[in-house]
Design a protein around this motif. Structure first.
Motif, PDB file in Angstrom:
ATOM      1  N   ILE A 228     -24.968  15.999  30.983  1.00 17.38           N
ATOM      2  CA  ILE A 228     -25.312  14.581  31.030  1.00 17.38           C
ATOM      3  C   ILE A 228     -26.798  14.407  31.316  1.00 17.38           C
ATOM      4  CG2 ILE A 228     -24.932  12.429  32.287  1.00 17.38           C
ATOM      5  CD1 ILE A 228     -22.057  13.323  32.768  1.00 17.38           C
ATOM      6  N   GLY A 229     -27.324  15.207  32.243  1.00 16.32           N
ATOM      7  CA  GLY A 229     -28.746  15.133  32.552  1.00 16.32           C
ATOM      8  C   GLY A 229     -29.616  15.533  31.376  1.00 16.32           C
ATOM      9  N   LEU A 230     -29.190  16.546  30.629  1.00 16.52           N
ATOM     10  CA  LEU A 230     -29.960  16.976  29.469  1.00 16.52           C
ATOM     11  C   LEU A 230     -29.985  15.891  28.395  1.00 16.52           C
ATOM     12  CD1 LEU A 230     -28.850  20.720  29.128  1.00 16.52           C
ATOM     13  CD2 LEU A 230     -31.065  19.854  29.910  1.00 16.52           C
ATOM     14  N   VAL A 231     -28.844  15.243  28.167  1.00 17.41           N
ATOM     15  CA  VAL A 231     -28.787  14.168  27.172  1.00 17.41           C
ATOM     16  C   VAL A 231     -29.691  13.015  27.594  1.00 17.41           C
ATOM     17  CG1 VAL A 231     -27.304  12.419  26.123  1.00 17.41           C
ATOM     18  CG2 VAL A 231     -26.497  14.778  26.349  1.00 17.41           C
ATOM     19  N   TRP A 232     -29.643  12.650  28.878  1.00 15.22           N
ATOM     20  CA  TRP A 232     -30.494  11.571  29.380  1.00 15.22           C
ATOM     21  C   TRP A 232     -31.968  11.921  29.237  1.00 15.22           C
ATOM     22  CZ3 TRP A 232     -34.087  11.391  33.376  1.00 15.22           C
ATOM     23  CH2 TRP A 232     -34.541  10.123  33.723  1.00 15.22           C
ATOM     24  N   ALA A 233     -32.338  13.166  29.610  1.00 17.26           N
ATOM     25  CA  ALA A 233     -33.737  13.588  29.507  1.00 17.26           C
ATOM     26  C   ALA A 233     -34.195  13.594  28.051  1.00 17.26           C
ATOM     27  CB  ALA A 233     -33.904  14.975  30.122  1.00 17.26           C
ATOM     28  N   PHE A 234     -33.312  14.016  27.160  1.00 15.54           N
ATOM     29  CA  PHE A 234     -33.667  14.058  25.738  1.00 15.54           C
ATOM     30  C   PHE A 234     -33.921  12.653  25.210  1.00 15.54           C
ATOM     31  CE2 PHE A 234     -32.398  14.056  21.237  1.00 15.54           C
ATOM     32  CZ  PHE A 234     -33.287  14.994  20.747  1.00 15.54           C
ATOM     33  N   ARG A 235     -33.075  11.697  25.611  1.00 12.39           N
ATOM     34  CA  ARG A 235     -33.269  10.316  25.163  1.00 12.39           C
ATOM     35  C   ARG A 235     -34.561   9.737  25.716  1.00 12.39           C
ATOM     36  NH1 ARG A 235     -28.638   7.844  23.060  1.00 12.39           N
ATOM     37  NH2 ARG A 235     -29.437   5.816  23.679  1.00 12.39           N
ATOM     38  N   PRO A 241     -44.243   9.217  22.570  1.00 11.31           N
ATOM     39  CA  PRO A 241     -44.764   9.733  21.299  1.00 11.31           C
ATOM     40  C   PRO A 241     -45.232  11.183  21.377  1.00 11.31           C
ATOM     41  CG  PRO A 241     -45.561   7.507  21.692  1.00 11.31           C
ATOM     42  CD  PRO A 241     -44.858   7.930  22.939  1.00 11.31           C
ATOM     43  N   ASN A 242     -45.994  11.544  22.407  1.00  8.15           N
ATOM     44  CA  ASN A 242     -46.518  12.910  22.488  1.00  8.15           C
ATOM     45  C   ASN A 242     -45.399  13.934  22.650  1.00  8.15           C
ATOM     46  OD1 ASN A 242     -49.151  11.975  22.249  1.00  8.15           O
ATOM     47  ND2 ASN A 242     -49.433  11.800  24.461  1.00  8.15           N
ATOM     48  N   MET A 243     -44.352  13.576  23.387  1.00  6.75           N
ATOM     49  CA  MET A 243     -43.232  14.495  23.569  1.00  6.75           C
ATOM     50  C   MET A 243     -42.427  14.631  22.294  1.00  6.75           C
ATOM     51  SD  MET A 243     -43.733  15.622  26.515  1.00  6.75           S
ATOM     52  CE  MET A 243     -42.273  16.647  26.522  1.00  6.75           C
ATOM     53  N   VAL A 244     -42.349  13.555  21.511  1.00  9.40           N
ATOM     54  CA  VAL A 244     -41.629  13.633  20.239  1.00  9.40           C
ATOM     55  C   VAL A 244     -42.287  14.656  19.321  1.00  9.40           C
ATOM     56  CG1 VAL A 244     -41.038  12.356  18.149  1.00  9.40           C
ATOM     57  CG2 VAL A 244     -40.721  11.300  20.384  1.00  9.40           C
ATOM     58  N   GLN A 245     -43.615  14.729  19.356  1.00 11.51           N
ATOM     59  CA  GLN A 245     -44.312  15.726  18.537  1.00 11.51           C
ATOM     60  C   GLN A 245     -43.918  17.139  18.953  1.00 11.51           C
ATOM     61  OE1 GLN A 245     -48.533  15.035  18.413  1.00 11.51           O
ATOM     62  NE2 GLN A 245     -48.314  12.851  18.022  1.00 11.51           N
TER      63      GLN A 245
END
Length: 300
Positions: A228-235, A241-245
């Protein structure tokens, strides 16, 4: 005393509409019949301020249905107040029915179409409201909404294809994870009790496995908390923007994430331009509607 809005046909066959005050709907119909009018539709008028201001959440399916139905109404030149009220009674979604009913009541009160859509903009994505405003100034509201419905349909098909392509590898990873948990919880501890009686130093790999087994047995609730924490952190990362790259560099999923964002943005931009929206405004609206925060920042 209640006020009823009506549409009726007079003796010469002409359509008329208006308001009548009466104790109930039956009394209102009787008044109109005494004037030689044959009532076709009638409903009690509710002032816009009586509509619940609480925001409702429209699912993607509701948004598609909204765009398709309203686009068809406008293209067919059906009066929006009548058409929206009829849709409010027919659609199965209670949220969408509330939006249709509220918009119908606002229009019946004499509020302009643009103001009505602006009033209910919290129920729709921001870029849809902007596109509606631009459509009124360009090729027309009906055309814009039908193009939006076509965009939602294509996006839904693309995401369904994406889900199907990811289903097999996700299933494999989950099955392997469950198998590893079973081995660590049921099999490895038995070997641990055997090794403990030998009194010899164990290899480092064996020590690591026994440690993982003990950790799993003592901290098994983490199996639910960590995903659950990983899914939340991913969202959360998807909004930066910089993390999406950086996520673009993740093997297998990175290219899918990148091209999904490009696909959404391209389809939205194409829809705006086809609808006659000027390029600067189209870029801004497509950026607002993009699911990729990196593309959104670049477009805006």
């Amino acid at each position: 005393m209640p006020v009823f809005k009506y549409h009726a046909i007079d003796l010469s066959g002409r359509v008329s509409s208006g308001e009548v005050t009466a104790d109930d709907e039956a009394a209102a119909c009787e008044q109109l019949r005494s004037l030689g009018l044959s009532v076709t539709t009638m409903h009690e008028f509710v002032a816009p301020h009586d509509v619940s201001p609480n925001p409702v959440s429209l699912s993607p399916a509701d948004q598609l249905e909204f765009a398709r139905q309203v686009g068809d109404l406008v293209s067919a030149r059906v009066p929006l107040p009548i058409g929206l009220r009829a849709l409010a009674e027919e659609v199965p979604s209670s949220s969408l029915s509330q939006v249709f009913l509220g918009m119908s009541q606002d229009l019946e009160a004499g509020i302009a179409e643009e103001q009505v859509f602006s009033r209910w903009s919290s129920q729709l994505p921001t870029y849809v409201t902007g596109m509606i405003h631009a459509s009124n100034q360009a090729r027309g509201l009906g055309q814009g909404l039908l193009l939006f419905a076509d965009y939602l349909r294509q996006r839904s098909q693309f995401r369904q294809l994406q889900f199907e392509s990811l289903l097999y590898p996700i299933t494999v990873v989950v099955v392997i994870g469950l198998l590893c948990c079973f081995l660590l919880a049921a099999i490895v501890p038995q070997f641990g009790s055997i090794f403990a009686g030998f009194g010899v130093e164990l290899p480092s790999v064996t020590v690591v496995l026994l440690g993982m087994s003990n950790l799993l047995l003592t901290s098994w609730p983490l199996l639910f908390v960590i995903p659950i924490g990983l899914v939340w952190a991913f969202r959360m990362l998807l909004r930066i923007p910089n993390m999406v790259q950086l996520l673009y560099l993740v093997p297998f999923y990175g290219p899918i994430l990148r091209f999904r964002g490009l696909s959404d943005f391209s389809m939205l931009l194409s829809m705006m331009i086809r609808n006659g929206v000027r390029l600067p405004e189209a870029l801004r609206l497509a950026g607002e509607g993009s699911t990729d925060s990196n593309i959104r920042q670049g477009a805006l």
